[in-house]
Motif scaffolding. Structure first.
Motif, PDB file in Angstrom:
ATOM      1  N   TRP A  94       0.852  -1.186   0.000  1.00  0.00           N
ATOM      2  CA  TRP A  94       0.000   0.000   0.000  1.00  0.00           C
ATOM      3  C   TRP A  94       0.889   1.238   0.000  1.00  0.00           C
ATOM      4  CZ3 TRP A  94      -5.441   0.868   1.632  1.00  0.00           C
ATOM      5  CH2 TRP A  94      -6.220  -0.289   1.530  1.00  0.00           C
ATOM      6  N   TYR A 125     -16.388   5.167  -3.092  1.00  0.00           N
ATOM      7  CA  TYR A 125     -15.964   4.045  -2.236  1.00  0.00           C
ATOM      8  C   TYR A 125     -15.855   4.461  -0.768  1.00  0.00           C
ATOM      9  CZ  TYR A 125     -15.034   0.909  -6.133  1.00  0.00           C
ATOM     10  OH  TYR A 125     -15.178   0.092  -7.216  1.00  0.00           O
ATOM     11  N   VAL A 126     -15.363   5.639  -0.499  1.00  0.00           N
ATOM     12  CA  VAL A 126     -15.298   6.096   0.886  1.00  0.00           C
ATOM     13  C   VAL A 126     -16.708   6.104   1.475  1.00  0.00           C
ATOM     14  CG1 VAL A 126     -14.814   8.099   2.375  1.00  0.00           C
ATOM     15  CG2 VAL A 126     -13.173   7.414   0.603  1.00  0.00           C
ATOM     16  N   HIS A 127     -17.661   6.559   0.657  1.00  0.00           N
ATOM     17  CA  HIS A 127     -19.060   6.564   1.108  1.00  0.00           C
ATOM     18  C   HIS A 127     -19.574   5.139   1.301  1.00  0.00           C
ATOM     19  CE1 HIS A 127     -23.255   7.535   1.471  1.00  0.00           C
ATOM     20  NE2 HIS A 127     -23.550   6.873   0.377  1.00  0.00           N
ATOM     21  N   LEU A 185     -18.047   2.075   1.584  1.00  0.00           N
ATOM     22  CA  LEU A 185     -17.404   1.306   2.658  1.00  0.00           C
ATOM     23  C   LEU A 185     -17.729   1.897   4.023  1.00  0.00           C
ATOM     24  CD1 LEU A 185     -13.879   0.365   1.287  1.00  0.00           C
ATOM     25  CD2 LEU A 185     -15.635  -1.202   2.109  1.00  0.00           C
ATOM     26  N   GLY A 186     -17.850   3.211   4.077  1.00  0.00           N
ATOM     27  CA  GLY A 186     -18.199   3.863   5.337  1.00  0.00           C
ATOM     28  C   GLY A 186     -19.556   3.411   5.863  1.00  0.00           C
ATOM     29  N   ASP A 225     -19.007   0.372   7.842  1.00  0.00           N
ATOM     30  CA  ASP A 225     -18.376   0.690   9.125  1.00  0.00           C
ATOM     31  C   ASP A 225     -19.375   1.327  10.090  1.00  0.00           C
ATOM     32  OD1 ASP A 225     -16.109  -0.195   7.903  1.00  0.00           O
ATOM     33  OD2 ASP A 225     -15.145   1.756   7.729  1.00  0.00           O
ATOM     34  N   ARG A 236     -13.865  -2.040  10.517  1.00  0.00           N
ATOM     35  CA  ARG A 236     -13.335  -0.858   9.834  1.00  0.00           C
ATOM     36  C   ARG A 236     -12.712  -1.293   8.513  1.00  0.00           C
ATOM     37  NH1 ARG A 236     -15.248   3.673  11.169  1.00  0.00           N
ATOM     38  NH2 ARG A 236     -14.967   3.250  13.377  1.00  0.00           N
ATOM     39  N   HIS A 237     -12.979  -0.536   7.468  1.00  0.00           N
ATOM     40  CA  HIS A 237     -12.443  -0.835   6.135  1.00  0.00           C
ATOM     41  C   HIS A 237     -11.676   0.368   5.591  1.00  0.00           C
ATOM     42  CE1 HIS A 237     -15.851  -3.621   6.533  1.00  0.00           C
ATOM     43  NE2 HIS A 237     -15.204  -4.415   5.705  1.00  0.00           N
ATOM     44  N   TRP A 238     -10.512   0.095   5.113  1.00  0.00           N
ATOM     45  CA  TRP A 238      -9.745   1.104   4.382  1.00  0.00           C
ATOM     46  C   TRP A 238      -9.698   0.693   2.910  1.00  0.00           C
ATOM     47  CZ3 TRP A 238      -5.746   4.900   6.021  1.00  0.00           C
ATOM     48  CH2 TRP A 238      -5.896   5.282   7.366  1.00  0.00           C
ATOM     49  N   LEU A 239      -9.876   1.676   2.031  1.00  0.00           N
ATOM     50  CA  LEU A 239      -9.708   1.434   0.604  1.00  0.00           C
ATOM     51  C   LEU A 239      -8.515   2.233   0.103  1.00  0.00           C
ATOM     52  CD1 LEU A 239     -12.008   0.832  -2.185  1.00  0.00           C
ATOM     53  CD2 LEU A 239     -10.796   3.016  -2.384  1.00  0.00           C
ATOM     54  N   MET A 253      -9.430   7.503   3.750  1.00  0.00           N
ATOM     55  CA  MET A 253     -10.900   7.501   3.754  1.00  0.00           C
ATOM     56  C   MET A 253     -11.456   8.890   4.059  1.00  0.00           C
ATOM     57  SD  MET A 253     -11.682   4.355   2.918  1.00  0.00           S
ATOM     58  CE  MET A 253     -13.302   3.829   3.490  1.00  0.00           C
ATOM     59  N   GLN A 277     -13.318  12.369   3.805  1.00  0.00           N
ATOM     60  CA  GLN A 277     -14.470  13.080   3.247  1.00  0.00           C
ATOM     61  C   GLN A 277     -14.335  14.543   3.652  1.00  0.00           C
ATOM     62  OE1 GLN A 277     -17.344  10.517   5.339  1.00  0.00           O
ATOM     63  NE2 GLN A 277     -18.252  10.034   3.358  1.00  0.00           N
ATOM     64  N   ARG A 314     -13.857  14.476   7.659  1.00  0.00           N
ATOM     65  CA  ARG A 314     -13.911  13.231   8.416  1.00  0.00           C
ATOM     66  C   ARG A 314     -12.909  12.281   7.772  1.00  0.00           C
ATOM     67  NH1 ARG A 314     -16.959   8.161   8.642  1.00  0.00           N
ATOM     68  NH2 ARG A 314     -17.669   7.765  10.765  1.00  0.00           N
ATOM     69  N   TYR A 331     -10.139   8.621   8.571  1.00  0.00           N
ATOM     70  CA  TYR A 331      -9.625   7.581   9.444  1.00  0.00           C
ATOM     71  C   TYR A 331      -8.111   7.787   9.578  1.00  0.00           C
ATOM     72  CZ  TYR A 331     -13.885   4.812   8.285  1.00  0.00           C
ATOM     73  OH  TYR A 331     -15.166   4.366   8.102  1.00  0.00           O
ATOM     74  N   ASN A 390      -7.121   2.212  15.103  1.00  0.00           N
ATOM     75  CA  ASN A 390      -7.771   3.024  14.072  1.00  0.00           C
ATOM     76  C   ASN A 390      -8.590   4.093  14.777  1.00  0.00           C
ATOM     77  OD1 ASN A 390      -8.703   3.276  11.064  1.00  0.00           O
ATOM     78  ND2 ASN A 390     -10.571   3.422  12.292  1.00  0.00           N
ATOM     79  N   ASP A 405     -11.427   3.197  17.700  1.00  0.00           N
ATOM     80  CA  ASP A 405     -12.181   1.945  17.621  1.00  0.00           C
ATOM     81  C   ASP A 405     -11.909   1.111  18.872  1.00  0.00           C
ATOM     82  OD1 ASP A 405     -12.880   2.794  15.120  1.00  0.00           O
ATOM     83  OD2 ASP A 405     -11.878   1.172  14.038  1.00  0.00           O
TER      84      ASP A 405
END
Lengths: 134, 134, 134
Positions: A72, B11-13, B15-16, B19, B70-73, C75, C77, C89, C91, C108, C132
């Motif tokens: 990453w 994607y942030v939206h 995946l959020g 979460d 929690r997901h990170w893209l 992530m 926004q 906002r 992460y 996180n 988290d």
């Protein structure tokens, strides 16, 4: 597209080549005279030394069953210099998942590059890697 | 805004929503006829099968106390196709932190999507997930 | 440059100051009257309380040998408000690597900020952090 977006795209492509088991294509994105300072401190001179090193590393990953390797890139800063090159600083997080085993996120590396424009993308003229904790 | 930035925002939206414990809203961002291939290889056909699957997964997370999920893209590549759809490839890092416990980053997933434009955003027509190590 | 890109650049810069052992420069990017809610729930009022807190944390990291500290932001926004401020906002993934030891990705954090424009960049008027698992 902004310089930052172009550089981000370049790195997603180049790091993705490592993840997709294409070390030769990865090495081709260095200039013939590129300098590379590895996390061990070893200095590599020119694309072919860089290619030989990444091939050895790739062999090691395959032989020792450390695949899937995954990289990453984030926290990118990119700025154009008066000389027409680009200075880029980023973090890379390296991780691997042996088959049927758990993910291991094992190192954060700070990557400082000098890139030169090449068509609509870039080549790496110099790369300096430093691993956290060493 | 560039295509890449628009897709990143989508994607942030999406995946959020996972979460933030909103699996139904997440499922609503698939087209009614969407195809979904899960990391297990299971194929889901249509939004309602996808919804049922994500609800089960969400119940499992809540029941077994695996929250916070929690997901990170990252590492996103996006390109428009002649047909007007968007091909997007990204990495997703999934992690969870049980209450009063340690964070566990447990899998990296490669996500290949076909998106279709929908107003100022997108919907997912197909998604193919592959987990590292499987 | 888009608002999202400008805000991303601000965070890469501000978090990078923490990673580069510059807590004072990090604190200078808060407004004099900034509010800060730490992950512990503690509320800090004003830049100087924020500075004192980050200095203590930095001392703790150095004293206990937890360096290298490293922060990733993702992530993101970002949206402009009618009042001219920016709501952001994101992460943040915090990790450290003690010298000659293994990387540990340990938390996180969800970060909600109100930023105000300041020349070509921003200052933080309020920050609310939630970790988290807590």
């Amino acid at each position: 597209m902004s310089l930052h977006a172009e550089v981000q795209r370049f790195y997603v492509h180049q790091l993705g080549l490592l993840d997709d088991d294409r070390p030769d294509d990865w090495a081709d994105l260095f200039t013939p005279d590129a300098d590379f300072r590895e996390v061990t401190g070893t200095r590599l001179h020119g694309r072919e030394e860089i290619r030989a090193s990444v091939r050895r590393r790739h062999e090691h990953v395959v032989t020792t069953g450390l695949d899937f390797f995954r990289h990453w890139l984030g926290m990118l800063q990119a700025s154009a210099t008066p000389a027409g090159t680009v200075h880029a600083r980023s973090y890379a997080l390296a991780m691997y998942t042996p088959a049927d085993n758990a993910l291991r996120v094992y190192v954060n590396v700070v990557c400082e590059d000098v890139l030169i424009p090449h068509g609509s993308t870039f080549m790496v003229r110099s790369r300096h890697l430093r691993a956290d904790g060493r």
